[in-house]
Design an enzyme around this catalytic site. Sequence first.
Site, PDB file in Angstrom:
ATOM      1  CE  LYS A  54      -3.976  -2.120   2.376  1.00  0.00           C
ATOM      2  NZ  LYS A  54      -4.931  -1.954   3.515  1.00  0.00           N
ATOM      3  CE1 TYR A  82      -9.356  -2.914   0.411  1.00  0.00           C
ATOM      4  CE2 TYR A  82      -8.621  -0.920  -0.689  1.00  0.00           C
ATOM      5  CZ  TYR A  82      -8.360  -2.025   0.115  1.00  0.00           C
ATOM      6  OH  TYR A  82      -7.083  -2.229   0.610  1.00  0.00           O
ATOM      7  CG  PHE A 134     -13.220   1.532   6.964  1.00  0.00           C
ATOM      8  CD1 PHE A 134     -12.716   0.876   5.845  1.00  0.00           C
ATOM      9  CD2 PHE A 134     -14.019   0.811   7.843  1.00  0.00           C
ATOM     10  CE1 PHE A 134     -12.991  -0.460   5.608  1.00  0.00           C
ATOM     11  CE2 PHE A 134     -14.295  -0.535   7.618  1.00  0.00           C
ATOM     12  CZ  PHE A 134     -13.785  -1.170   6.492  1.00  0.00           C
ATOM     13  NE  ARG A 192      -6.629 -12.205   4.690  1.00  0.00           N
ATOM     14  CZ  ARG A 192      -7.394 -11.114   4.731  1.00  0.00           C
ATOM     15  NH1 ARG A 192      -7.249 -10.150   3.824  1.00  0.00           N
ATOM     16  NH2 ARG A 192      -8.291 -10.956   5.675  1.00  0.00           N
ATOM     17  CB  THR A 246      -7.424  -5.636   9.728  1.00  0.00           C
ATOM     18  OG1 THR A 246      -7.939  -6.761   9.009  1.00  0.00           O
ATOM     19  CG2 THR A 246      -7.659  -4.372   8.931  1.00  0.00           C
ATOM     20  NE  ARG A 262      -2.290  -5.712   7.098  1.00  0.00           N
ATOM     21  CZ  ARG A 262      -3.451  -6.217   6.689  1.00  0.00           C
ATOM     22  NH1 ARG A 262      -4.067  -7.157   7.402  1.00  0.00           N
ATOM     23  NH2 ARG A 262      -3.996  -5.800   5.559  1.00  0.00           N
ATOM     24  CG  ASN A 292      -3.634  -2.397   6.934  1.00  0.00           C
ATOM     25  OD1 ASN A 292      -3.452  -1.993   5.787  1.00  0.00           O
ATOM     26  ND2 ASN A 292      -4.741  -2.997   7.307  1.00  0.00           N
ATOM     27  CG  HIS A 346      -5.288  -6.126  -0.519  1.00  0.00           C
ATOM     28  ND1 HIS A 346      -6.521  -6.200   0.111  1.00  0.00           N
ATOM     29  CD2 HIS A 346      -5.368  -6.941  -1.603  1.00  0.00           C
ATOM     30  CE1 HIS A 346      -7.301  -7.024  -0.578  1.00  0.00           C
ATOM     31  NE2 HIS A 346      -6.635  -7.481  -1.620  1.00  0.00           N
ATOM     32  CD  GLU A 389      -8.908  -8.768  -3.966  1.00  0.00           C
ATOM     33  OE1 GLU A 389      -7.734  -9.142  -3.717  1.00  0.00           O
ATOM     34  OE2 GLU A 389      -9.768  -8.595  -3.079  1.00  0.00           O
TER      35      GLU A 389
HETATM   36  P1  GDP Z   1      -7.911  -6.650   5.384  1.00  0.00           P
HETATM   37  O1  GDP Z   1      -8.530  -7.725   4.531  1.00  0.00           O
HETATM   38  O2  GDP Z   1      -7.150  -7.196   6.560  1.00  0.00           O
HETATM   39  O3  GDP Z   1      -7.070  -5.671   4.597  1.00  0.00           O
HETATM   40  O4  GDP Z   1      -9.094  -5.808   6.037  1.00  0.00           O
HETATM   41  P2  GDP Z   1     -10.538  -5.406   5.458  1.00  0.00           P
HETATM   42  O5  GDP Z   1     -10.809  -6.064   4.140  1.00  0.00           O
HETATM   43  O6  GDP Z   1     -11.510  -5.623   6.558  1.00  0.00           O
HETATM   44  O7  GDP Z   1     -10.430  -3.827   5.263  1.00  0.00           O
HETATM   45  C1  GDP Z   1      -9.765  -3.265   4.161  1.00  0.00           C
HETATM   46  C2  GDP Z   1      -8.869  -2.143   4.647  1.00  0.00           C
HETATM   47  O8  GDP Z   1      -9.666  -1.079   5.181  1.00  0.00           O
HETATM   48  C3  GDP Z   1      -7.959  -2.526   5.813  1.00  0.00           C
HETATM   49  O9  GDP Z   1      -6.778  -3.164   5.393  1.00  0.00           O
HETATM   50  C4  GDP Z   1      -7.691  -1.190   6.463  1.00  0.00           C
HETATM   51  O10 GDP Z   1      -6.729  -0.439   5.727  1.00  0.00           O
HETATM   52  C5  GDP Z   1      -9.050  -0.511   6.330  1.00  0.00           C
HETATM   53  N1  GDP Z   1      -9.940  -0.771   7.480  1.00  0.00           N
HETATM   54  C6  GDP Z   1     -10.602  -1.920   7.714  1.00  0.00           C
HETATM   55  N2  GDP Z   1     -11.350  -1.864   8.815  1.00  0.00           N
HETATM   56  C7  GDP Z   1     -11.167  -0.621   9.327  1.00  0.00           C
HETATM   57  C8  GDP Z   1     -11.697   0.043  10.470  1.00  0.00           C
HETATM   58  O11 GDP Z   1     -12.491  -0.497  11.252  1.00  0.00           O
HETATM   59  N3  GDP Z   1     -11.286   1.321  10.674  1.00  0.00           N
HETATM   60  C9  GDP Z   1     -10.421   1.937   9.852  1.00  0.00           C
HETATM   61  N4  GDP Z   1     -10.082   3.181  10.146  1.00  0.00           N
HETATM   62  N5  GDP Z   1      -9.906   1.346   8.743  1.00  0.00           N
HETATM   63  C10 GDP Z   1     -10.262   0.074   8.471  1.00  0.00           C
HETATM   64 MG    MG Z   2      -9.997  -7.593   3.015  1.00  0.00          MG
END
Ligand code: GDP
Ligand code: MG
Length: 138
Positions: free
Chosen positions: A11, A51, A59, A87, A93, A104, A118, A121, A132
Amino acid sequence: MSTEETLILVKPDGVARGLTGEILRRIEAKGYRIADLRMLTASRELLAEHYEEHEGKPFFEPLIEFMSSGPVVAVRAEGNRVIEGFRALAGTTDPTAAAPGTIRGDLGRDWGVAVQQNLVHGSDSTLSAERELGLWFA
Ligand code: GDP
Ligand code: MG
């Protein structure tokens, strides 16, 4: 067991902090193959598709803003169970909660900004990996 592919993104925070090499090193050191790689600044359109599952969440807008703020490195990685394996390498996350030993957990932290920055992805299923990879390596 058939070989699998996944989409990994370094990222904008990872690229800006000069961690691209360290992240690619960890992917390769684990034994996965980097099959393709490109650096680009993603459009809002591409990111909204990428996304789409998060559309409507609080968010979502900050996430698109952050992800389009600078270059990312998109990686097609290959190996048995690479989706699950990356993962696990990435960690959970929230970088504050992510276990030490993960990307992370070792390299990320809370910067007090609107979105969790973080570093990486990774696709979360064979279906999303296929979808994707089609978006980022069209
Ligand atoms: P990932 O699969 O671990 O990347 O997580 P997700 O698919 O749930 O979310 C996508 C991205 O959105 C995450 O990697 C974070 O950058 C952001 N994100 C996810 N959940 C949150 C949240 O609850 N708060 C905030 N501020 N950012 C979030
Ligand atoms: Mg995800």
